[in-house]
Scaffold this motif. Structure first.
Motif, PDB file in Angstrom:
ATOM      1  N   PRO A 259     133.982  35.799  49.041  1.00  0.00           N
ATOM      2  CA  PRO A 259     134.003  37.484  49.705  1.00  0.00           C
ATOM      3  C   PRO A 259     134.377  37.086  51.639  1.00  0.00           C
ATOM      4  O   PRO A 259     134.440  35.075  51.621  1.00  0.00           O
ATOM      5  CB  PRO A 259     132.483  37.007  49.592  1.00  0.00           C
ATOM      6  N   SER A 260     134.941  37.178  52.408  1.00  0.00           N
ATOM      7  CA  SER A 260     135.118  37.532  53.661  1.00  0.00           C
ATOM      8  C   SER A 260     133.713  36.713  54.622  1.00  0.00           C
ATOM      9  O   SER A 260     132.757  37.040  54.046  1.00  0.00           O
ATOM     10  CB  SER A 260     136.058  37.911  54.508  1.00  0.00           C
ATOM     11  N   GLN A 261     134.310  35.424  55.312  1.00  0.00           N
ATOM     12  CA  GLN A 261     133.054  35.529  56.692  1.00  0.00           C
ATOM     13  C   GLN A 261     131.919  36.818  56.612  1.00  0.00           C
ATOM     14  O   GLN A 261     131.022  36.982  57.400  1.00  0.00           O
ATOM     15  CB  GLN A 261     133.479  34.386  57.382  1.00  0.00           C
ATOM     16  N   GLY A 262     133.068  37.604  57.431  1.00  0.00           N
ATOM     17  CA  GLY A 262     132.036  39.340  57.489  1.00  0.00           C
ATOM     18  C   GLY A 262     131.111  40.218  56.709  1.00  0.00           C
ATOM     19  O   GLY A 262     130.232  40.168  56.892  1.00  0.00           O
ATOM     20  N   LEU A 263     132.230  39.773  55.436  1.00  0.00           N
ATOM     21  CA  LEU A 263     131.477  40.486  54.893  1.00  0.00           C
ATOM     22  C   LEU A 263     129.479  39.846  54.205  1.00  0.00           C
ATOM     23  O   LEU A 263     128.710  39.928  53.996  1.00  0.00           O
ATOM     24  CB  LEU A 263     132.106  40.316  52.903  1.00  0.00           C
ATOM     25  N   GLU A 264     130.057  38.235  54.554  1.00  0.00           N
ATOM     26  CA  GLU A 264     128.558  36.898  54.221  1.00  0.00           C
ATOM     27  C   GLU A 264     128.437  37.664  55.324  1.00  0.00           C
ATOM     28  O   GLU A 264     126.536  37.484  55.058  1.00  0.00           O
ATOM     29  CB  GLU A 264     129.720  35.742  54.554  1.00  0.00           C
ATOM     30  N   GLN A 265     128.340  37.806  56.421  1.00  0.00           N
ATOM     31  CA  GLN A 265     127.740  37.668  57.757  1.00  0.00           C
ATOM     32  C   GLN A 265     126.981  38.679  57.495  1.00  0.00           C
ATOM     33  O   GLN A 265     125.586  39.279  57.704  1.00  0.00           O
ATOM     34  CB  GLN A 265     128.357  37.502  59.345  1.00  0.00           C
ATOM     35  N   LEU A 266     127.561  39.944  56.840  1.00  0.00           N
ATOM     36  CA  LEU A 266     126.639  41.452  56.118  1.00  0.00           C
ATOM     37  C   LEU A 266     125.472  41.312  55.876  1.00  0.00           C
ATOM     38  O   LEU A 266     124.712  41.569  56.241  1.00  0.00           O
ATOM     39  CB  LEU A 266     127.269  42.796  56.002  1.00  0.00           C
ATOM     40  N   ALA A 267     125.999  40.122  54.793  1.00  0.00           N
ATOM     41  CA  ALA A 267     124.985  40.093  53.253  1.00  0.00           C
ATOM     42  C   ALA A 267     123.868  39.415  54.153  1.00  0.00           C
ATOM     43  O   ALA A 267     122.726  39.419  53.445  1.00  0.00           O
ATOM     44  CB  ALA A 267     126.134  39.470  52.229  1.00  0.00           C
ATOM     45  N   TYR A 268     123.962  38.718  54.647  1.00  0.00           N
ATOM     46  CA  TYR A 268     122.929  37.424  55.210  1.00  0.00           C
ATOM     47  C   TYR A 268     122.203  37.493  56.372  1.00  0.00           C
ATOM     48  O   TYR A 268     121.271  36.525  56.914  1.00  0.00           O
ATOM     49  CB  TYR A 268     123.038  35.966  54.423  1.00  0.00           C
TER      50      TYR A 268
END
Length: 307
Positions: A259-268
């Motif tokens: 997962p990209s950093q952007g997706l991880e930020q959205l997730a958490y």
């Protein structure tokens, strides 16, 4: 034209081009249906044509030429509908990725130089020739059918995908992404967010042994569960990442999925997210719609303190 006004115009072009790119991506993901629907294929043609026209007006030659090549390809499908196949869809997706890359570079902090654009176009030229030739071969009935892929042959080619043939991976991922796109275009409700999460679970089951694939979908499911994240924010990130991860599965490169950093930020992230343009005027308009006066005042003070 003064510099500030020019930046504003470029900002508008990028925002509009992104919408056209989204149209193109959705159409390619469902190309077999689009070619049999006159309005859908016209929509793809118009989207490429609009990007081409805007780029020409602003002298972004590489973007203009790339959009023009896509426009020409869509024109053939529009004027002479033919039976598409997986190879054609893959070729179109690669062409889409080239155009998307150019636009992302234009929007980046360093912009897109003419020299850089020319280098990307030169490297991409063989691909566009391949796309054009393949369409013509399909139109002439000269493309042989690909050999049938068996589970045994897939196991030999890709040990990490022992449970499912690669052609089925492509088909299942594409079908579920199409269903997710339909929901992302609707109004956000708890019910359809639940449907999106269920689709993430279905995607998980396509390759349950691939840790990277599992992590991407875990992040996607978590991001979707946050009601503060709008569909406009979620859709482009999740659809793109799952599509690219599916491409990795197809060629047996599941170990490269993450997962990209952007997706991880959205997730958490615990806070709502918004997309802000690099153009100051457009960014100000976006923030004014999202923040109240007190929040804007605090933001101004924080920005002044930073500088």
């Amino acid at each position: 034209m003064d510099s500030a006004n020019n930046e504003r115009i470029v900002g508008y072009f990028i925002e509009e081009a992104k919408e056209h790119l989204e149209t193109i991506e959705k159409g390619i993901l469902d190309l077999s249906s689009a070619v049999n629907d006159e309005e859908s294929i016209n929509e793809l043609f118009r989207a490429a044509h609009s990007i081409k026209g805007g780029a020409a007006m602003l002298n972004f030659t590489s973007i203009q030429k790339t959009a023009h090549r896509l426009e020409d390809a869509f024109k053939i499908l529009r004027d002479d509908p033919l039976e598409t196949d997986q190879t054609l869809e893959s070729l179109f997706l690669k062409a889409y990725d080239i155009l998307q890359d150019l636009l992302e570079r234009l929007q980046g902090p360093f912009g897109l130089s003419e020299e850089e654009g020319e280098q990307i176009m030169e490297a991409a030229e063989p691909h566009f020739v391949e796309l054009q030739n393949y369409i013509q071969q399909l139109a002439d009935g000269e493309v042989p059918k690909p050999p049938q892929v068996t589970s045994a042959s897939v196991r030999a080619m890709s040990p990490s995908l022992t449970a499912i043939p690669s052609d089925e991976v492509v088909m299942q991922v594409r079908q579920i992404l199409q269903q997710m796109l339909v929901i992302f275009k609707q109004e956000s409700t708890p019910n359809n967010r639940q449907q999106l999460q269920t689709m993430c679970d279905k995607l998980v089951n396509i390759a349950p042994e691939e840790n990277g694939w599992q992590n991407i979908l875990k992040c996607a499911k978590q991001a979707i569960s946050n009601p503060k994240h709008s569909y406009r924010l979620l859709a482009p990130v999740i659809i793109k990442e799952v599509k690219l991860a599916g491409d990795c599965l197809e060629v047996g490169k599941g170990s490269e999925i993450a997962p990209s950093q952007g997706l991880e930020q959205l997730a958490y992230s615990k806070l709502p997210q918004i997309l802000v343009s690099v153009d100051p005027n457009i960014a100000a308009e976006t923030l004014a719609k999202v923040f109240n006066k007190e929040q804007i005042s605090k933001l101004v003070n924080l920005l002044q303190a930073v500088h």
